[in-house]
Design a protein around this motif. Structure first.
Motif, PDB file in Angstrom:
ATOM      1  N   MET A   1      47.959  71.051  42.048  1.00 57.76           N
ATOM      2  CA  MET A   1      46.658  71.621  42.325  1.00 57.76           C
ATOM      3  C   MET A   1      46.064  71.018  43.599  1.00 57.76           C
ATOM      4  SD  MET A   1      44.902  73.907  41.024  1.00 57.76           S
ATOM      5  CE  MET A   1      43.310  74.600  40.943  1.00 57.76           C
ATOM      6  N   ARG A   2      46.347  69.732  43.834  1.00 56.89           N
ATOM      7  CA  ARG A   2      45.786  69.085  45.024  1.00 56.89           C
ATOM      8  C   ARG A   2      46.373  69.672  46.293  1.00 56.89           C
ATOM      9  NH1 ARG A   2      48.825  63.288  44.743  1.00 56.89           N
ATOM     10  NH2 ARG A   2      50.850  64.199  44.394  1.00 56.89           N
ATOM     11  N   PHE A   3      47.614  70.158  46.228  1.00 61.92           N
ATOM     12  CA  PHE A   3      48.209  70.789  47.403  1.00 61.92           C
ATOM     13  C   PHE A   3      47.536  72.125  47.702  1.00 61.92           C
ATOM     14  CE2 PHE A   3      51.932  68.248  45.900  1.00 61.92           C
ATOM     15  CZ  PHE A   3      51.865  67.321  46.920  1.00 61.92           C
ATOM     16  N   PHE A   4      47.153  72.837  46.665  1.00 61.05           N
ATOM     17  CA  PHE A   4      46.448  74.104  46.859  1.00 61.05           C
ATOM     18  C   PHE A   4      45.119  73.884  47.563  1.00 61.05           C
ATOM     19  CE2 PHE A   4      43.109  76.956  45.317  1.00 61.05           C
ATOM     20  CZ  PHE A   4      43.563  78.144  45.865  1.00 61.05           C
ATOM     21  N   TRP A   5      44.336  72.916  47.082  1.00 63.52           N
ATOM     22  CA  TRP A   5      43.022  72.671  47.674  1.00 63.52           C
ATOM     23  C   TRP A   5      43.135  72.141  49.090  1.00 63.52           C
ATOM     24  CZ3 TRP A   5      39.379  75.370  45.968  1.00 63.52           C
ATOM     25  CH2 TRP A   5      39.285  75.675  44.620  1.00 63.52           C
ATOM     26  N   THR A   6      44.157  71.352  49.346  1.00 63.97           N
ATOM     27  CA  THR A   6      44.371  70.872  50.715  1.00 63.97           C
ATOM     28  C   THR A   6      44.652  72.032  51.643  1.00 63.97           C
ATOM     29  OG1 THR A   6      45.250  68.805  49.856  1.00 63.97           O
ATOM     30  CG2 THR A   6      45.762  69.345  52.146  1.00 63.97           C
ATOM     31  N   PHE A   7      45.529  72.940  51.218  1.00 67.54           N
ATOM     32  CA  PHE A   7      45.857  74.098  52.045  1.00 67.54           C
ATOM     33  C   PHE A   7      44.655  75.031  52.188  1.00 67.54           C
ATOM     34  CE2 PHE A   7      47.954  78.261  52.789  1.00 67.54           C
ATOM     35  CZ  PHE A   7      48.493  77.951  54.019  1.00 67.54           C
ATOM     36  N   PHE A   8      43.890  75.184  51.124  1.00 70.56           N
ATOM     37  CA  PHE A   8      42.692  76.027  51.155  1.00 70.56           C
ATOM     38  C   PHE A   8      41.696  75.514  52.193  1.00 70.56           C
ATOM     39  CE2 PHE A   8      38.346  76.744  49.569  1.00 70.56           C
ATOM     40  CZ  PHE A   8      38.322  78.126  49.576  1.00 70.56           C
ATOM     41  N   TRP A   9      41.412  74.216  52.162  1.00 71.77           N
ATOM     42  CA  TRP A   9      40.464  73.646  53.121  1.00 71.77           C
ATOM     43  C   TRP A   9      41.030  73.638  54.530  1.00 71.77           C
ATOM     44  CZ3 TRP A   9      35.559  73.554  52.590  1.00 71.77           C
ATOM     45  CH2 TRP A   9      35.004  73.475  51.319  1.00 71.77           C
ATOM     46  N   ALA A  10      42.334  73.477  54.667  1.00 70.31           N
ATOM     47  CA  ALA A  10      42.943  73.524  55.994  1.00 70.31           C
ATOM     48  C   ALA A  10      42.792  74.908  56.600  1.00 70.31           C
ATOM     49  CB  ALA A  10      44.416  73.138  55.918  1.00 70.31           C
ATOM     50  N   ILE A  11      42.923  75.955  55.782  1.00 70.89           N
ATOM     51  CA  ILE A  11      42.727  77.324  56.271  1.00 70.89           C
ATOM     52  C   ILE A  11      41.284  77.525  56.719  1.00 70.89           C
ATOM     53  CG2 ILE A  11      42.620  79.753  55.556  1.00 70.89           C
ATOM     54  CD1 ILE A  11      45.098  79.291  53.909  1.00 70.89           C
ATOM     55  N   LEU A  12      40.341  77.077  55.904  1.00 66.68           N
ATOM     56  CA  LEU A  12      38.932  77.261  56.263  1.00 66.68           C
ATOM     57  C   LEU A  12      38.558  76.493  57.529  1.00 66.68           C
ATOM     58  CD1 LEU A  12      37.101  77.111  52.821  1.00 66.68           C
ATOM     59  CD2 LEU A  12      37.596  79.113  54.218  1.00 66.68           C
ATOM     60  N   ILE A  13      38.981  75.248  57.624  1.00 63.93           N
ATOM     61  CA  ILE A  13      38.637  74.443  58.790  1.00 63.93           C
ATOM     62  C   ILE A  13      39.295  74.987  60.046  1.00 63.93           C
ATOM     63  CG2 ILE A  13      38.919  72.152  59.832  1.00 63.93           C
ATOM     64  CD1 ILE A  13      38.508  71.028  56.981  1.00 63.93           C
ATOM     65  N   SER A  14      40.565  75.373  59.951  1.00 66.22           N
ATOM     66  CA  SER A  14      41.243  75.907  61.139  1.00 66.22           C
ATOM     67  C   SER A  14      40.679  77.265  61.539  1.00 66.22           C
ATOM     68  CB  SER A  14      42.743  75.993  60.918  1.00 66.22           C
ATOM     69  OG  SER A  14      43.049  76.909  59.898  1.00 66.22           O
ATOM     70  N   ALA A  15      40.198  78.057  60.570  1.00 63.79           N
ATOM     71  CA  ALA A  15      39.574  79.338  60.905  1.00 63.79           C
ATOM     72  C   ALA A  15      38.291  79.114  61.706  1.00 63.79           C
ATOM     73  CB  ALA A  15      39.279  80.129  59.639  1.00 63.79           C
ATOM     74  N   VAL A  16      37.500  78.159  61.283  1.00 62.62           N
ATOM     75  CA  VAL A  16      36.252  77.862  61.999  1.00 62.62           C
ATOM     76  C   VAL A  16      36.544  77.335  63.392  1.00 62.62           C
ATOM     77  CG1 VAL A  16      34.241  76.338  62.014  1.00 62.62           C
ATOM     78  CG2 VAL A  16      34.902  77.498  59.914  1.00 62.62           C
ATOM     79  N   ILE A  17      37.484  76.398  63.490  1.00 67.09           N
ATOM     80  CA  ILE A  17      37.826  75.840  64.798  1.00 67.09           C
ATOM     81  C   ILE A  17      38.377  76.916  65.721  1.00 67.09           C
ATOM     82  CG2 ILE A  17      39.432  74.272  65.973  1.00 67.09           C
ATOM     83  CD1 ILE A  17      39.113  72.394  63.565  1.00 67.09           C
ATOM     84  N   SER A  18      39.279  77.755  65.207  1.00 64.56           N
ATOM     85  CA  SER A  18      39.858  78.817  66.031  1.00 64.56           C
ATOM     86  C   SER A  18      38.803  79.820  66.470  1.00 64.56           C
ATOM     87  CB  SER A  18      40.957  79.549  65.262  1.00 64.56           C
ATOM     88  OG  SER A  18      42.023  78.698  64.992  1.00 64.56           O
TER      89      SER A  18
END
Length: 59
Positions: A1-18
């Motif tokens: 489950m921790r891998f899912f949340w890590t990937f989820f937040w990585a998508i959100l943060i990279s979307a904002v940065i991009s």
């Protein structure tokens, strides 16, 4: 489950940065590069969390 949340937040943060960086440059938002950055961020967090940082605690 921790891998899912890590990937989820990585998508959100990279979307904002991009989005911010492409808007500042006047270019179109590219979803593919956003996912590449998200995958790279996730891999870095996984490697640091599972390998490098845990080995440092044992010493």
């Amino acid at each position: 489950m921790r891998f899912f949340w890590t990937f989820f937040w990585a998508i959100l943060i990279s979307a904002v940065i991009s989005y911010v960086l492409t808007s500042m440059a006047g270019n179109a938002f590219d979803v593919t590069s956003m996912f590449v950055v998200a995958i790279l961020m996730s891999l870095a967090v996984f490697l640091l969390g599972e390998g490098v940082l845990k080995n440092g605690e044992e010493q």
